[in-house]
Design a protein around this motif. Sequence first.
Motif, PDB file in Angstrom:
ATOM      1  N   UNK A 328       0.816  -1.210   0.000  1.00  0.00           N
ATOM      2  CA  UNK A 328       0.000   0.000   0.000  1.00  0.00           C
ATOM      3  C   UNK A 328       0.846   1.255   0.000  1.00  0.00           C
ATOM      4  N   UNK A 329       1.897   1.284   0.810  1.00  0.00           N
ATOM      5  CA  UNK A 329       2.760   2.463   0.932  1.00  0.00           C
ATOM      6  C   UNK A 329       4.030   2.216   0.145  1.00  0.00           C
ATOM      7  N   UNK A 330       4.030   2.590  -1.134  1.00  0.00           N
ATOM      8  CA  UNK A 330       5.164   2.282  -2.001  1.00  0.00           C
ATOM      9  C   UNK A 330       6.439   2.971  -1.548  1.00  0.00           C
ATOM     10  N   UNK A 331       6.334   4.180  -0.982  1.00  0.00           N
ATOM     11  CA  UNK A 331       7.538   4.914  -0.612  1.00  0.00           C
ATOM     12  C   UNK A 331       8.200   4.325   0.628  1.00  0.00           C
ATOM     13  N   UNK A 332       7.402   3.892   1.591  1.00  0.00           N
ATOM     14  CA  UNK A 332       7.971   3.366   2.830  1.00  0.00           C
ATOM     15  C   UNK A 332       8.345   1.896   2.713  1.00  0.00           C
ATOM     16  N   UNK A 333       7.594   1.139   1.914  1.00  0.00           N
ATOM     17  CA  UNK A 333       7.768  -0.311   1.920  1.00  0.00           C
ATOM     18  C   UNK A 333       8.131  -0.903   0.556  1.00  0.00           C
TER      19      UNK A 333
END
Length: 498
Positions: A328-333
């Motif tokens: 869901x969170x491409x930048x963090x994960x």
Amino acid sequence: MILRMRGIAKSFLGVRVLHGVDLDVAPGEVHAVVGENGAGKSTLMKIIAGVHAPDEGTMEIDGVPVSFGHPVQAQRAGVAIIYQEFNLLPERSVAENVFLGREPVRRGLVDRSAMEAATARLLAELGETSFGPRAPVRRLSVAQQQVVEIVKALSQDARIIVMDEPTAALAGHEVELLYALVARLRERGIAVLYISHRLREVFDLADRVTVLKDGALVRTAGTGDVDPGELVRLMVGRDLGTYFPPRGTGPGQVRLSVRGGGNAVLDGIDLDLRAGEILGVAGLQGSGRTELAKALFGAEPFTRGTMSPLRPASVRQAVAAGIGLVTEDRKAEGLALRQSVRDNALLVARSVRRRGRDAPGRDGAPGRAGGSGRDGVTGLLEAVRLQPPEPGREVRFLSGGNQQKVVLAKWMTVAPETLIFDEPTRGVDVGAKAAIHDLMRGLANDGMAIMMISSELPELIGMSDRVVVMRDGRLAGELPPGPSEEAVMRLAAGEATP
């Protein structure tokens, strides 16, 4: 007009990103600003918020010329901005984040009681009861962190509020709360500039809409004077024809099967995912949708029940079994933002060695782990329609849609048999969204089994061959292709059985 901008132009490193844009908003008006990623929306909003200074043009607030050299100056003039990417300190409390840099002081010390009381009042206005002012931000969900950003803006007593994709991470009932909040802001005479890729929100909330394309103003019109199809054509410069590609010819063999799956959050999961299909997963925030994805992917494994061909106890085992996850969170994960597109595309291939399986990716892209050299990566980037396909560029400089395509390319290097998408088009524009939809359907048509979690019901209904609905960590039911939004929501809310 409370805000009036004329002839706004801006360049970065000699590249013109805004070309003489005009924009105005009246007190009590909701004015939507739309356009593809790269159209100049964010730059224009940052000029309003004092992050950037325009190279040309003028800006007035209440008829008085203004020129902001710092965001604090914009805040003092009554401008608040809610960014799509959160600007929160995870180790501090909700109240500390809301009043960061503006803490109330009593007798020389920060008045925590006053700060927490004010935050509690604002949370109550939003109808938020799942956390309080003392909650650490790091423990909040993505949706709850978005609420904190909205509370922060409200705490500034702003007369102009810029909302950049405010519902991107919100579930259905939270979107309704935001709608009510926007209505209250309008009643108080606050001007709202509303950036959203969700056209339904534009027509539900906005009085007028301004369309930007390639840094230039295309048109400003009342929302009653344009329809969604015309708005899409104005944004992308072409007729998309339909929002969603046609469904496939039918599912194939079962690629993934779960019986009685459970862990600390999930219970009694019975699920089959077949080759050639897109299985949609619906549910309210906290229903267990993301937890289901992580369990299938071995990140938060099932601790009971069976799963074939394998119940992965780790991510490494899941990838070796042919399962991938677009988080869901491409930048963090999902991405290493300061690394190149090429290095990001090879992240999975370099970190997990597949067991010698040589499966070609879509459009002939190489599929063996570690087998994608310079030419192979270029082929992958072309396959996912990265624009422009520049392998050496740092990922942090890409638009949201292009970053999502890099995440997809990362998984295509190992050609998984099953690929799970958690909010695949969150925060991307309509053009990139259509491209991602086409890629997903193409992968399914090539025999991949796809699971798609989405909070956008039109997307979920339009893309899915079947829809399952989660509630309280369990599967509440399954619906056939093309169910109504009402049928999905009734299952999600526990008001009906399938």
